[in-house]
Motif scaffolding. Sequence first.
Motif, PDB file in Angstrom:
ATOM      1  N   UNK A  31       0.842  -1.206   0.000  1.00 37.70           N
ATOM      2  CA  UNK A  31       0.000   0.000   0.000  1.00 37.70           C
ATOM      3  C   UNK A  31       0.870   1.246   0.000  1.00 37.70           C
ATOM      4  N   UNK A  32       1.809   1.297   0.938  1.00 32.35           N
ATOM      5  CA  UNK A  32       2.589   2.525   1.058  1.00 32.35           C
ATOM      6  C   UNK A  32       3.626   2.643  -0.057  1.00 32.35           C
ATOM      7  N   UNK A  33       4.155   1.494  -0.536  1.00 28.36           N
ATOM      8  CA  UNK A  33       5.134   1.558  -1.634  1.00 28.36           C
ATOM      9  C   UNK A  33       4.485   2.071  -2.906  1.00 28.36           C
ATOM     10  N   UNK A  34       3.265   1.568  -3.180  1.00 28.77           N
ATOM     11  CA  UNK A  34       2.564   1.989  -4.401  1.00 28.77           C
ATOM     12  C   UNK A  34       2.287   3.480  -4.370  1.00 28.77           C
ATOM     13  N   UNK A  35       1.894   3.964  -3.215  1.00 23.20           N
ATOM     14  CA  UNK A  35       1.538   5.376  -3.118  1.00 23.20           C
ATOM     15  C   UNK A  35       2.741   6.276  -3.376  1.00 23.20           C
ATOM     16  N   UNK A  36       3.926   5.780  -3.065  1.00 23.76           N
ATOM     17  CA  UNK A  36       5.113   6.632  -3.198  1.00 23.76           C
ATOM     18  C   UNK A  36       6.087   6.182  -4.292  1.00 23.76           C
ATOM     19  N   UNK A  37       5.653   5.171  -5.066  1.00 24.15           N
ATOM     20  CA  UNK A  37       6.543   4.606  -6.085  1.00 24.15           C
ATOM     21  C   UNK A  37       7.895   4.219  -5.460  1.00 24.15           C
ATOM     22  N   UNK A  38       7.788   3.675  -4.282  1.00 16.95           N
ATOM     23  CA  UNK A  38       8.991   3.380  -3.497  1.00 16.95           C
ATOM     24  C   UNK A  38       9.400   1.916  -3.689  1.00 16.95           C
ATOM     25  N   UNK A  39      10.674   1.668  -3.465  1.00 14.64           N
ATOM     26  CA  UNK A  39      11.147   0.282  -3.458  1.00 14.64           C
ATOM     27  C   UNK A  39      11.243  -0.165  -2.003  1.00 14.64           C
ATOM     28  N   UNK A  40      10.635  -1.310  -1.705  1.00 13.25           N
ATOM     29  CA  UNK A  40      10.686  -1.832  -0.334  1.00 13.25           C
ATOM     30  C   UNK A  40      11.440  -3.149  -0.301  1.00 13.25           C
ATOM     31  N   UNK A  41      12.358  -3.242   0.624  1.00 12.31           N
ATOM     32  CA  UNK A  41      13.035  -4.523   0.845  1.00 12.31           C
ATOM     33  C   UNK A  41      12.493  -5.082   2.167  1.00 12.31           C
ATOM     34  N   UNK A  42      12.014  -6.312   2.154  1.00 12.62           N
ATOM     35  CA  UNK A  42      11.479  -6.919   3.375  1.00 12.62           C
ATOM     36  C   UNK A  42      12.364  -8.087   3.771  1.00 12.62           C
ATOM     37  N   UNK A  43      12.933  -8.006   4.954  1.00 14.16           N
ATOM     38  CA  UNK A  43      13.756  -9.123   5.429  1.00 14.16           C
ATOM     39  C   UNK A  43      12.895 -10.078   6.245  1.00 14.16           C
ATOM     40  N   UNK A  44      12.931 -11.341   5.842  1.00 15.74           N
ATOM     41  CA  UNK A  44      12.042 -12.365   6.394  1.00 15.74           C
ATOM     42  C   UNK A  44      12.873 -13.459   7.076  1.00 15.74           C
ATOM     43  N   UNK A  45      12.349 -14.000   8.169  1.00 12.41           N
ATOM     44  CA  UNK A  45      13.088 -15.047   8.900  1.00 12.41           C
ATOM     45  C   UNK A  45      13.162 -16.354   8.102  1.00 12.41           C
ATOM     46  N   UNK A  46      13.900 -17.300   8.620  1.00 16.51           N
ATOM     47  CA  UNK A  46      14.019 -18.601   7.953  1.00 16.51           C
ATOM     48  C   UNK A  46      15.389 -19.226   8.140  1.00 16.51           C
ATOM     49  N   UNK A  47      16.280 -18.456   8.786  1.00 21.32           N
ATOM     50  CA  UNK A  47      17.680 -18.898   8.931  1.00 21.32           C
ATOM     51  C   UNK A  47      18.253 -19.270   7.567  1.00 21.32           C
ATOM     52  N   UNK A  48      18.485 -20.561   7.307  1.00 19.58           N
ATOM     53  CA  UNK A  48      19.089 -20.908   6.012  1.00 19.58           C
ATOM     54  C   UNK A  48      18.069 -21.497   5.055  1.00 19.58           C
ATOM     55  N   UNK A  49      16.803 -21.275   5.367  1.00 20.79           N
ATOM     56  CA  UNK A  49      15.735 -21.858   4.547  1.00 20.79           C
ATOM     57  C   UNK A  49      14.879 -20.729   3.969  1.00 20.79           C
ATOM     58  N   UNK A  50      14.700 -20.752   2.650  1.00 26.38           N
ATOM     59  CA  UNK A  50      13.971 -19.669   1.992  1.00 26.38           C
ATOM     60  C   UNK A  50      12.463 -19.877   1.918  1.00 26.38           C
ATOM     61  N   UNK A  51      11.940 -20.933   2.538  1.00 21.79           N
ATOM     62  CA  UNK A  51      10.505 -21.238   2.376  1.00 21.79           C
ATOM     63  C   UNK A  51       9.580 -20.086   2.746  1.00 21.79           C
ATOM     64  N   UNK A  52       9.833 -19.496   3.918  1.00 16.02           N
ATOM     65  CA  UNK A  52       8.938 -18.427   4.373  1.00 16.02           C
ATOM     66  C   UNK A  52       8.959 -17.260   3.371  1.00 16.02           C
ATOM     67  N   UNK A  53      10.139 -16.945   2.881  1.00 19.09           N
ATOM     68  CA  UNK A  53      10.284 -15.862   1.895  1.00 19.09           C
ATOM     69  C   UNK A  53       9.568 -16.225   0.596  1.00 19.09           C
ATOM     70  N   UNK A  54       9.777 -17.440   0.162  1.00 21.25           N
ATOM     71  CA  UNK A  54       9.222 -17.891  -1.114  1.00 21.25           C
ATOM     72  C   UNK A  54       7.693 -17.925  -1.085  1.00 21.25           C
TER      73      UNK A  54
END
Length: 319
Positions: free
Chosen positions: A155-178
């Motif tokens: 919502x907020x990225x679209x309003x500002x044409x902003x790039x958002x990086x979201x860091x997600x947990x998972x240690x060495x496993x990308x499942x949650x991110x994916x």
Amino acid sequence: IKKIGVLTSGGDAPGMNAAVRAVVRAGLAEGMEVYGIYDGYYGMYHDHIEKLNRQNVSDIINKGGTVLGSARFPEFKEPSVREEAIKNLKKHGIEAIVVVGGDGSYMGAMKLSEMGFPCIGLPGTIDNDISGTDYTIGFMTALDTVVDAIDRLRDTSSSHNRISIVEIMGRHCGDLTLWASIAGGSEYIIVPEVDFDEEELLRQVAEGEAKGKKHAIIAITEHVADVNAMAKRIEEQTGRETRATILGHIQRGGAPNAWDRVQASRMGGYAVELLLKGESARCVGIQKGQLVHHDIIDCLTNMRRAFRQDLYDLSNRLF
Ligand code: ATP
């Protein structure tokens, strides 16, 4: 088998309480006595052990965290510490235990089994990084939490044409991110299982902008890169405002969703069945919808979780 114990260990995860409740209620239904071991292996060593009744696990199925408490207790790697802990269990007459936790907790359970004390492991972690199960207890709830956060960032990225990086947990496993990327529609996915090239990412972001995309959400698993430094570099190179958001422990909290409650209940009930059959050093999982159990040593050393390349490829197609 007449007396069993249950503990939660390692990082807490939503649904652990549902698993504890299931072990207690299933055990009582079989005429067993069930003991709660507080604060994981730390409590086992310090004799924080109490007999539980039905009411002790009332009103916890819907609660996040773990009512038994959890602790990091590296001293448990010492054989003498484990011997002392086993003495405490035996003092209460406890003959076997169920351990709810991640792979470190499984290591502890494996060591106890090797010392002749029967253990069954249940996969409790939001990371979904345990072999022998398609889903760990807590993963689906954490996924809901992450997707909710991505929706808000969108919502907020679209309003500002902003790039958002979201860091997600998972240690060495990308499942949650994916999984969160697919559910949240974030186009750029950086996971530990796939080599990451920042130049390529920038090219994709530019391509997205050319397609008329108003937002750019980059989902990245923790420990892959310093997201604040990355945001700075991307902002310099694209000229677009770029912000990093580290979701952190928010992902661990909250009431377990229905899926986690059901799977935790199934696995808890199954652990009691396995103990009744005299099984030890086994870990419970759910594969293709069915309850399964594997050798803990095998799970820790030989079995590898397959990376969900299909989901990764799908996300690229939906870009
Ligand atoms: P999460 O994945 O959420 O971090 P985890 O179970 O992997 O959970 P750890 O801190 O690695 O979390 O392990 C939990 C506990 O298990 C440790 O604090 C320790 O008491 C015990 N443990 C870990 N490794 C071993 C080992 N090699 N031998 C005996 N006990 C261990």
